[in-house]
Design an enzyme around this catalytic site. Structure first.
Site, PDB file in Angstrom:
ATOM      1  CD1 TRP A 112     -17.657  12.434 -17.099  1.00 35.09           C
ATOM      2  CD2 TRP A 112     -18.413  10.553 -16.155  1.00 35.09           C
ATOM      3  NE1 TRP A 112     -16.601  11.566 -17.002  1.00 35.09           N
ATOM      4  CE2 TRP A 112     -17.025  10.394 -16.427  1.00 35.09           C
ATOM      5  CE3 TRP A 112     -19.091   9.482 -15.563  1.00 35.09           C
ATOM      6  CZ2 TRP A 112     -16.325   9.233 -16.124  1.00 35.09           C
ATOM      7  CZ3 TRP A 112     -18.381   8.318 -15.261  1.00 35.09           C
ATOM      8  CH2 TRP A 112     -17.018   8.203 -15.538  1.00 35.09           C
ATOM      9  CD1 TRP A 125     -13.559  10.591 -13.853  1.00 31.09           C
ATOM     10  CD2 TRP A 125     -12.206  11.846 -12.596  1.00 31.09           C
ATOM     11  NE1 TRP A 125     -12.714  11.267 -14.690  1.00 31.09           N
ATOM     12  CE2 TRP A 125     -11.872  12.037 -13.949  1.00 31.09           C
ATOM     13  CE3 TRP A 125     -11.486  12.528 -11.623  1.00 31.09           C
ATOM     14  CZ2 TRP A 125     -10.846  12.888 -14.353  1.00 31.09           C
ATOM     15  CZ3 TRP A 125     -10.464  13.383 -12.015  1.00 31.09           C
ATOM     16  CH2 TRP A 125     -10.152  13.561 -13.367  1.00 31.09           C
ATOM     17  CD1 TRP A 180     -11.743  10.423  -5.552  1.00 28.55           C
ATOM     18  CD2 TRP A 180     -13.570   9.655  -6.614  1.00 28.55           C
ATOM     19  NE1 TRP A 180     -12.780  10.404  -4.657  1.00 28.55           N
ATOM     20  CE2 TRP A 180     -13.909   9.956  -5.271  1.00 28.55           C
ATOM     21  CE3 TRP A 180     -14.552   9.159  -7.448  1.00 28.55           C
ATOM     22  CZ2 TRP A 180     -15.204   9.757  -4.777  1.00 28.55           C
ATOM     23  CZ3 TRP A 180     -15.835   8.968  -6.960  1.00 28.55           C
ATOM     24  CH2 TRP A 180     -16.148   9.268  -5.636  1.00 28.55           C
ATOM     25  CD1 TRP A 220      -1.165  -0.514  -4.165  1.00 30.37           C
ATOM     26  CD2 TRP A 220      -1.694   0.800  -5.913  1.00 30.37           C
ATOM     27  NE1 TRP A 220      -1.680  -1.303  -5.163  1.00 30.37           N
ATOM     28  CE2 TRP A 220      -2.015  -0.531  -6.242  1.00 30.37           C
ATOM     29  CE3 TRP A 220      -1.938   1.806  -6.853  1.00 30.37           C
ATOM     30  CZ2 TRP A 220      -2.573  -0.888  -7.473  1.00 30.37           C
ATOM     31  CZ3 TRP A 220      -2.492   1.463  -8.082  1.00 30.37           C
ATOM     32  CH2 TRP A 220      -2.798   0.128  -8.377  1.00 30.37           C
ATOM     33  CD  GLU A 279      -2.793  -1.125  -0.107  1.00 30.12           C
ATOM     34  OE1 GLU A 279      -3.187  -0.064  -0.621  1.00 30.12           O
ATOM     35  OE2 GLU A 279      -3.010  -2.243  -0.615  1.00 30.12           O
ATOM     36  CG  ASN A 322      -8.562   1.487   0.340  1.00 26.94           C
ATOM     37  OD1 ASN A 322      -8.497   2.470  -0.402  1.00 26.94           O
ATOM     38  ND2 ASN A 322      -8.327   0.265  -0.093  1.00 26.94           N
TER      39      ASN A 322
HETATM   40  C1  FAD Z   1     -11.603   7.040  -4.198  1.00 27.05           C
HETATM   41  C2  FAD Z   1     -10.405   7.029  -3.276  1.00 27.05           C
HETATM   42  C3  FAD Z   1      -9.920   8.223  -2.746  1.00 27.05           C
HETATM   43  C4  FAD Z   1      -8.811   8.221  -1.896  1.00 27.05           C
HETATM   44  N1  FAD Z   1      -8.351   9.411  -1.383  1.00 27.05           N
HETATM   45  C5  FAD Z   1      -7.254   9.423  -0.596  1.00 27.05           C
HETATM   46  C6  FAD Z   1      -6.741  10.647  -0.076  1.00 27.05           C
HETATM   47  O1  FAD Z   1      -7.252  11.741  -0.358  1.00 27.05           O
HETATM   48  N2  FAD Z   1      -5.656  10.586   0.748  1.00 27.05           N
HETATM   49  C7  FAD Z   1      -5.053   9.400   1.077  1.00 27.05           C
HETATM   50  O2  FAD Z   1      -4.073   9.408   1.825  1.00 27.05           O
HETATM   51  N3  FAD Z   1      -5.495   8.248   0.573  1.00 27.05           N
HETATM   52  C8  FAD Z   1      -6.586   8.210  -0.240  1.00 27.05           C
HETATM   53  N4  FAD Z   1      -7.047   7.017  -0.727  1.00 27.05           N
HETATM   54  C9  FAD Z   1      -6.285   5.788  -0.455  1.00 27.05           C
HETATM   55  C10 FAD Z   1      -6.710   5.004   0.801  1.00 27.05           C
HETATM   56  O3  FAD Z   1      -8.092   4.854   0.832  1.00 27.05           O
HETATM   57  C11 FAD Z   1      -6.251   5.659   2.094  1.00 27.05           C
HETATM   58  O4  FAD Z   1      -4.895   6.004   2.006  1.00 27.05           O
HETATM   59  C12 FAD Z   1      -6.422   4.702   3.266  1.00 27.05           C
HETATM   60  O5  FAD Z   1      -7.767   4.355   3.411  1.00 27.05           O
HETATM   61  C13 FAD Z   1      -5.917   5.347   4.520  1.00 27.05           C
HETATM   62  O6  FAD Z   1      -6.109   4.506   5.616  1.00 27.05           O
HETATM   63  P1  FAD Z   1      -4.874   3.950   6.445  1.00 27.05           P
HETATM   64  O7  FAD Z   1      -3.960   5.067   6.781  1.00 27.05           O
HETATM   65  O8  FAD Z   1      -5.424   3.156   7.566  1.00 27.05           O
HETATM   66  O9  FAD Z   1      -4.181   3.034   5.366  1.00 27.05           O
HETATM   67  P2  FAD Z   1      -3.329   1.694   5.453  1.00 27.05           P
HETATM   68  O10 FAD Z   1      -4.156   0.642   4.826  1.00 27.05           O
HETATM   69  O11 FAD Z   1      -2.798   1.440   6.797  1.00 27.05           O
HETATM   70  O12 FAD Z   1      -2.133   2.009   4.441  1.00 27.05           O
HETATM   71  C14 FAD Z   1      -0.946   2.709   4.858  1.00 27.05           C
HETATM   72  C15 FAD Z   1      -0.744   3.941   4.033  1.00 27.05           C
HETATM   73  O13 FAD Z   1      -0.556   3.588   2.662  1.00 27.05           O
HETATM   74  C16 FAD Z   1      -1.135   4.589   1.830  1.00 27.05           C
HETATM   75  N5  FAD Z   1      -2.202   3.982   1.038  1.00 27.05           N
HETATM   76  C17 FAD Z   1      -3.004   2.946   1.399  1.00 27.05           C
HETATM   77  N6  FAD Z   1      -3.828   2.621   0.383  1.00 27.05           N
HETATM   78  C18 FAD Z   1      -3.554   3.475  -0.632  1.00 27.05           C
HETATM   79  C19 FAD Z   1      -4.071   3.657  -1.940  1.00 27.05           C
HETATM   80  N7  FAD Z   1      -5.034   2.868  -2.436  1.00 27.05           N
HETATM   81  N8  FAD Z   1      -3.560   4.648  -2.689  1.00 27.05           N
HETATM   82  C20 FAD Z   1      -2.575   5.433  -2.238  1.00 27.05           C
HETATM   83  N9  FAD Z   1      -2.041   5.308  -1.006  1.00 27.05           N
HETATM   84  C21 FAD Z   1      -2.523   4.349  -0.211  1.00 27.05           C
HETATM   85  C22 FAD Z   1      -1.722   5.664   2.742  1.00 27.05           C
HETATM   86  O14 FAD Z   1      -0.771   6.681   2.895  1.00 27.05           O
HETATM   87  C23 FAD Z   1      -1.933   4.894   4.044  1.00 27.05           C
HETATM   88  O15 FAD Z   1      -1.928   5.713   5.184  1.00 27.05           O
HETATM   89  C24 FAD Z   1      -8.164   6.993  -1.579  1.00 27.05           C
HETATM   90  C25 FAD Z   1      -8.660   5.804  -2.126  1.00 27.05           C
HETATM   91  C26 FAD Z   1      -9.760   5.815  -2.957  1.00 27.05           C
HETATM   92  C27 FAD Z   1     -10.283   4.517  -3.511  1.00 27.05           C
END
Ligand code: FAD
Length: 496
Positions: free
Chosen positions: A304, A357, A380, A275, A272, A339
């Site tokens: 859209w 989106w 998105w 990503w 993650e 997420n």
């Molecule tokens: C539509 C959509 C919008 C999103 N908007 C944001 C946003 O504005 N800011 C944001 O930080 N994340 C965003 N995410 C990614 C992800 O949902 C969040 O980072 C995550 O839910 C944060 O929870 P966590 O810190 O417990 O993550 P964990 O699951 O513990 O992951 C650790 C870290 O990895 C990074 N990460 C995890 N998943 C993703 C991912 N899919 N893409 C990019 N980085 C990721 C984050 O920095 C996160 O804190 C988005 C995802 C989607 C599908």
């Protein structure tokens, strides 16, 4: 000799390359932060994140003061005034060099370019990579382009990690005695972020606790919103209160090694973080992503819907799909969303309501405490099928079966939808008949769309594109690649 550190999205003293390098050789250092409320609003960022930022600036000021480094917060009406503001401030507070960590949004890059041009005669400017483990533009295909697909990017990222490891910068030594911390209160609309503890130590504690326990079950639990199965570190990563290298160090310390391949304990979480880096590298390589444009140029012509009522129902959590409504009400109440739920509501907005989106991206930004352009735009565009390595366009989440799978008992739904608290578990994802029979007069809405038909419509929208898009796509690929090369070349030359 005096150095100035310009803090931006890197609000930490540990593992801060710009701060560390500025203080090397015992040079006296001061720090600034420049706040532009107008730009904050133009970027549509949320009042809860502004509150979080304000509290973190206060915490940073205290941390820096203990190191003998004064932090000054300067405010400007318009970001274009930044070079002039700095020139005037430096006239009263002379410094020999300016240190900063690179920001990746296009507006910030343009601002930095203007600053560099205006200030280059006045002082040395040094810029560092502080937001990614590996510098943007440093991981490319053999032909020198940024990857457009995640898996090869991740392979190269891991190969680089194996080859060079990652770098952690220690907290700088205190310079003389402590100074008094400035009192900081940002102006503008704020919503309390008090549920989130503030400061680097709090963020590092959260990281440590997650690594001690959560990381082991992360692969199994991360998809269930009723379980506290993810790190909740995103608000801290978004403001740079902790760094991705600190995340690597914590996981390495816990496991005794870094998980480098699928199947290894901890790898799912590391993935993650990759990503996160993928989206940040993409944002730098493809400036169009900062300009509200689709990654796949052919998808720009998708038609859209303009359905205002549908958008309002989605925003307020009144679509008649319990998992979507619970997720949106959670976002509205807390500024955070799991997420799995982000994926479900994003798919619902784009593929069931056929709304752009861009509307979802903006709405998320206006509400999220962790809103940040690269991940939000990436997420998105992934869900909408317009992005890099996006979900295939024919893959449309079914909101009801997603709810059944990831909130089987309905615990999350009941937490956020008081009107469904009494609904038995086996009816919680399709509660309408039960409500009609048992709670006549209830106000939970009927589903605002027929998912099966909406899905077919979404697929037809993309099918229609395919026929006209081959030419556009090929040309656009050439264009974006050229753009990317130019951008990367420029990046290497730019000091800030
Ligand atoms: C539509 C959509 C919008 C999103 N908007 C944001 C946003 O504005 N800011 C944001 O930080 N994340 C965003 N995410 C990614 C992800 O949902 C969040 O980072 C995550 O839910 C944060 O929870 P966590 O810190 O417990 O993550 P964990 O699951 O513990 O992951 C650790 C870290 O990895 C990074 N990460 C995890 N998943 C993703 C991912 N899919 N893409 C990019 N980085 C990721 C984050 O920095 C996160 O804190 C988005 C995802 C989607 C599908």
């Amino acid at each position: 000799m005096r150095h100035l550190v310009w803090f931006r999205a890197d609000l930490r003293v540990a593992d801060n390359p710009a701060l560390y390098e500025a203080t090397a050789d015992g040079v006296k250092v001061s720090a600034i932060y420049i706040d532009c409320l107008k730009q904050w609003q133009q970027h549509g960022r949320s009042p809860i994140q502004r509150d979080f930022l304000s509290r973190h600036l206060q915490a940073l000021s205290t941390e820096l003061a203990a190191l003998g480094i004064p932090l000054t917060v300067l405010t400007i009406d318009d970001s274009s005034q930044t070079p002039e503001l700095l020139v005037n401030w430096l006239a009263d507070h002379p410094h020999d060099a300016l240190y900063a960590n690179r920001e990746i949004g296009l507006d910030e890059r343009r601002r930095d370019k203007a600053v560099q041009q205006r200030l280059k005669e006045l002082l040395e400017i040094r810029v560092f990579n502080g937001d990614c483990v590996f510098k943007h533009g440093s991981l490319t295909t053999q032909s020198g382009d940024m990857y457009k697909v995640f898996t090869p990017f991740a392979k190269t990222w891991l190969a680089q990690l194996r080859a060079t490891g990652y770098r952690l910068h220690p907290v700088p030594k205190a310079q003389g005695s402590a100074v008094t911390a400035t009192s900081i209160e940002l102006t503008g609309e704020r919503v309390s972020s008090a549920a989130w503890p503030v400061g680097e130590l709090a963020a590092r504690d959260r990281l440590r606790l997650f690594c001690e326990s959560g990381v082991y079950d992360y692969g199994d639990q991360r998809d269930y919103p009723a379980i506290n199965g993810t790190s909740s570190l995103s608000p801290y990563l978004a403001l740079g209160v902790i760094s991705p290298s600190q995340c690597l160090a914590a996981i390495e310390q816990q496991l005794g090694h870094l998980p480098m391949s699928r199947g290894e304990q901890g790898f799912v979480w590391l993935n993650e973080l990759i990503w996160r880096e993928f989206y940040r590298h993409l944002l730098v390589a493809f400036p169009r992503l900062s300009m509200n444009r689709a990654f796949k140029p052919d998808t720009e012509s998708l038609q859209w819907s303009q359905d205002k009522a549908g958008f309002e129902a989605w925003c307020s959590g009144h679509t008649g799909f319990p998992i979507v409504d619970a997720a949106m009400r959670c976002l509205n109440a807390t500024g955070w969303m799991h997420n799995r739920l982000r994926m479900i509501v994003a798919s619902f907005l784009t593929k069931d309501l056929h709304l752009s989106w861009r509307q979802g991206e903006d709405y998320f930004m206006s509400r999220l405490i962790d809103g940040e352009l690269a991940a939000n735009n990436g997420g998105w565009q992934w869900a909408a099928g317009t992005g890099a390595d996006a979900a295939p366009y024919f893959r449309v989440f079914n909101p009801t079966t997603q709810g059944e799978r990831f909130d089987a008992e309905g615990d999350f739904i009941r937490q956020w939808l008081p009107e469904l608290v009494e609904v038995p578990t086996k009816r919680i994802h399709t509660p309408h008949d039960w409500l009609d029979n048992n709670q006549p007069g209830h106000d939970y809405p009927k589903p605002i769309v027929d998912h099966k038909r909406a899905r077919l419509h979404a697929i037809a929208m993309f099918d229609a594109l395919k026929d006209q898009s081959d030419n556009i796509k090929n040309n656009a690929d050439v264009q974006t690649n050229k753009q990317s090369e130019l951008w990367l070349a420029q990046l290497d030359q730019e000091p800030v």
